[in-house]
Design a protein around this motif. Structure first.
Motif, PDB file in Angstrom:
ATOM      1  N   GLU A  83      75.552   5.875  24.459  1.00  0.00           N
ATOM      2  CA  GLU A  83      76.496   4.890  23.916  1.00  0.00           C
ATOM      3  C   GLU A  83      76.443   4.873  22.400  1.00  0.00           C
ATOM      4  N   LEU A  84      75.237   4.869  21.836  1.00  0.00           N
ATOM      5  CA  LEU A  84      75.087   4.895  20.384  1.00  0.00           C
ATOM      6  C   LEU A  84      75.619   6.205  19.811  1.00  0.00           C
ATOM      7  N   LEU A  85      75.352   7.313  20.492  1.00  0.00           N
ATOM      8  CA  LEU A  85      75.887   8.600  20.052  1.00  0.00           C
ATOM      9  C   LEU A  85      77.412   8.552  20.045  1.00  0.00           C
ATOM     10  N   HIS A  86      78.013   8.034  21.106  1.00  0.00           N
ATOM     11  CA  HIS A  86      79.463   7.921  21.188  1.00  0.00           C
ATOM     12  C   HIS A  86      80.021   7.083  20.038  1.00  0.00           C
ATOM     13  N   THR A  87      79.410   5.945  19.790  1.00  0.00           N
ATOM     14  CA  THR A  87      79.845   5.058  18.698  1.00  0.00           C
ATOM     15  C   THR A  87      79.703   5.752  17.346  1.00  0.00           C
ATOM     16  N   THR A  88      78.586   6.449  17.152  1.00  0.00           N
ATOM     17  CA  THR A  88      78.349   7.154  15.891  1.00  0.00           C
ATOM     18  C   THR A  88      79.376   8.255  15.679  1.00  0.00           C
ATOM     19  N   LEU A  89      79.653   9.023  16.717  1.00  0.00           N
ATOM     20  CA  LEU A  89      80.663  10.081  16.605  1.00  0.00           C
ATOM     21  C   LEU A  89      82.029   9.493  16.277  1.00  0.00           C
ATOM     22  N   GLN A  90      82.388   8.392  16.937  1.00  0.00           N
ATOM     23  CA  GLN A  90      83.666   7.743  16.655  1.00  0.00           C
ATOM     24  C   GLN A  90      83.730   7.263  15.208  1.00  0.00           C
ATOM     25  N   SER A  91      82.649   6.691  14.707  1.00  0.00           N
ATOM     26  CA  SER A  91      82.648   6.161  13.339  1.00  0.00           C
ATOM     27  C   SER A  91      82.752   7.263  12.290  1.00  0.00           C
ATOM     28  N   HIS A  92      82.447   8.497  12.675  1.00  0.00           N
ATOM     29  CA  HIS A  92      82.587   9.642  11.771  1.00  0.00           C
ATOM     30  C   HIS A  92      83.834  10.470  12.079  1.00  0.00           C
ATOM     31  N   ASP A  93      84.737   9.903  12.877  1.00  0.00           N
ATOM     32  CA  ASP A  93      86.004  10.564  13.231  1.00  0.00           C
ATOM     33  C   ASP A  93      85.805  11.957  13.839  1.00  0.00           C
ATOM     34  N   VAL A  94      84.767  12.092  14.664  1.00  0.00           N
ATOM     35  CA  VAL A  94      84.486  13.359  15.339  1.00  0.00           C
ATOM     36  C   VAL A  94      85.426  13.488  16.531  1.00  0.00           C
ATOM     37  N   LYS A  95      85.951  14.689  16.741  1.00  0.00           N
ATOM     38  CA  LYS A  95      86.822  14.953  17.887  1.00  0.00           C
ATOM     39  C   LYS A  95      85.989  14.948  19.161  1.00  0.00           C
ATOM     40  N   ILE A  96      86.239  13.964  20.025  1.00  0.00           N
ATOM     41  CA  ILE A  96      85.527  13.855  21.296  1.00  0.00           C
ATOM     42  C   ILE A  96      86.456  14.347  22.393  1.00  0.00           C
ATOM     43  N   ARG A  97      86.012  15.353  23.119  1.00  0.00           N
ATOM     44  CA  ARG A  97      86.838  15.946  24.184  1.00  0.00           C
ATOM     45  C   ARG A  97      86.634  15.251  25.524  1.00  0.00           C
ATOM     46  N   LEU A  98      85.423  14.719  25.741  1.00  0.00           N
ATOM     47  CA  LEU A  98      85.115  14.133  27.040  1.00  0.00           C
ATOM     48  C   LEU A  98      83.961  13.153  26.862  1.00  0.00           C
ATOM     49  N   TYR A  99      84.044  12.028  27.540  1.00  0.00           N
ATOM     50  CA  TYR A  99      82.945  11.056  27.568  1.00  0.00           C
ATOM     51  C   TYR A  99      83.029  10.363  28.911  1.00  0.00           C
ATOM     52  N   GLU A 100      82.121  10.729  29.821  1.00  0.00           N
ATOM     53  CA  GLU A 100      82.219  10.147  31.157  1.00  0.00           C
ATOM     54  C   GLU A 100      80.915  10.227  31.925  1.00  0.00           C
ATOM     55  N   ASP A 101      80.855   9.388  32.943  1.00  0.00           N
ATOM     56  CA  ASP A 101      79.737   9.368  33.874  1.00  0.00           C
ATOM     57  C   ASP A 101      80.000  10.432  34.939  1.00  0.00           C
ATOM     58  N   HIS A 102      79.092  11.384  35.065  1.00  0.00           N
ATOM     59  CA  HIS A 102      79.244  12.449  36.056  1.00  0.00           C
ATOM     60  C   HIS A 102      78.461  12.155  37.330  1.00  0.00           C
ATOM     61  N   GLY A 103      77.955  10.936  37.461  1.00  0.00           N
ATOM     62  CA  GLY A 103      77.178  10.575  38.636  1.00  0.00           C
ATOM     63  C   GLY A 103      75.697  10.801  38.440  1.00  0.00           C
ATOM     64  N   PHE A 104      75.321  11.986  37.989  1.00  0.00           N
ATOM     65  CA  PHE A 104      73.919  12.321  37.727  1.00  0.00           C
ATOM     66  C   PHE A 104      73.504  11.932  36.317  1.00  0.00           C
ATOM     67  N   GLY A 105      74.485  11.539  35.504  1.00  0.00           N
ATOM     68  CA  GLY A 105      74.229  11.145  34.125  1.00  0.00           C
ATOM     69  C   GLY A 105      75.515  11.131  33.321  1.00  0.00           C
ATOM     70  N   TRP A 106      75.426  10.618  32.109  1.00  0.00           N
ATOM     71  CA  TRP A 106      76.573  10.561  31.203  1.00  0.00           C
ATOM     72  C   TRP A 106      76.647  11.839  30.380  1.00  0.00           C
ATOM     73  N   VAL A 107      77.865  12.307  30.142  1.00  0.00           N
ATOM     74  CA  VAL A 107      78.106  13.523  29.370  1.00  0.00           C
ATOM     75  C   VAL A 107      79.130  13.213  28.286  1.00  0.00           C
ATOM     76  N   ILE A 108      78.883  13.757  27.106  1.00  0.00           N
ATOM     77  CA  ILE A 108      79.857  13.680  26.018  1.00  0.00           C
ATOM     78  C   ILE A 108      80.012  15.078  25.439  1.00  0.00           C
ATOM     79  N   LYS A 109      81.259  15.485  25.204  1.00  0.00           N
ATOM     80  CA  LYS A 109      81.547  16.791  24.602  1.00  0.00           C
ATOM     81  C   LYS A 109      82.395  16.550  23.361  1.00  0.00           C
ATOM     82  N   PHE A 110      82.029  17.237  22.282  1.00  0.00           N
ATOM     83  CA  PHE A 110      82.653  16.994  20.981  1.00  0.00           C
ATOM     84  C   PHE A 110      82.559  18.253  20.125  1.00  0.00           C
ATOM     85  N   THR A 111      83.217  18.242  18.974  1.00  0.00           N
ATOM     86  CA  THR A 111      83.174  19.391  18.069  1.00  0.00           C
ATOM     87  C   THR A 111      82.580  18.985  16.729  1.00  0.00           C
ATOM     88  N   ASP A 112      81.928  19.943  16.087  1.00  0.00           N
ATOM     89  CA  ASP A 112      81.471  19.716  14.723  1.00  0.00           C
ATOM     90  C   ASP A 112      82.629  20.036  13.774  1.00  0.00           C
TER      91      ASP A 112
END
Length: 125
Positions: A83-112
């Motif tokens: 959650e903190l990673l997601h918020t931090t990426l958003q605050s730096h205007d990072v392109k987030i491709r995916l942010y979701e619960d996959h059942g076994f854990g949460w996954v976030i995919k983004f670009t530098d």
């Protein structure tokens, strides 16, 4: 049988500007720069292998495509607070491709800033 390979020492990704990349990976992801040269830099995670940022003027970036054409990262980071990673990426205007619960854990995919596909995973407890 003896394992010929012990573990991963470091992971390399291409960047167009080493200093800019060191700044982004330090500020946004919290990695610690260990060695910085004009052509390459090594950054440290809390544990595990090092991340090497390697200068490339060839417009290369790390990614591969899944069968359905979705850009995929070559490796995934591990996080304890997605959650903190997601918020931090958003605050730096990072392109987030995916942010979701996959059942076994949460996954976030983004670009530098250089187009490298990155991802992070927080396993369920």
């Amino acid at each position: 049988m003896n394992n010929l390979i012990e573990n991963v020492d470091h992971v390399q990704i291409p960047v167009k500007d080493v200093d800019q990349a060191v700044g982004w990976y330090s500020e946004v992801l919290g990695l610690e720069p260990l060695i910085v040269y004009p052509h390459a830099a090594w950054l440290k995670f809390n544990s595990g292998p090092l991340l090497m940022l390697h200068l490339s003027s060839k417009n290369d970036k790390t990614l591969w495509l899944s069968n359905d054409g979705f850009p995929m990262p070559s490796f995934m980071f591990l996080t304890k607070d997605i959650e903190l990673l997601h918020t931090t990426l958003q605050s730096h205007d990072v392109k987030i491709r995916l942010y979701e619960d996959h059942g076994f854990g949460w996954v976030i995919k983004f670009t530098d800033p250089f187009g490298n596909e990155l991802g992070a995973f927080q396993p369920k407890e």
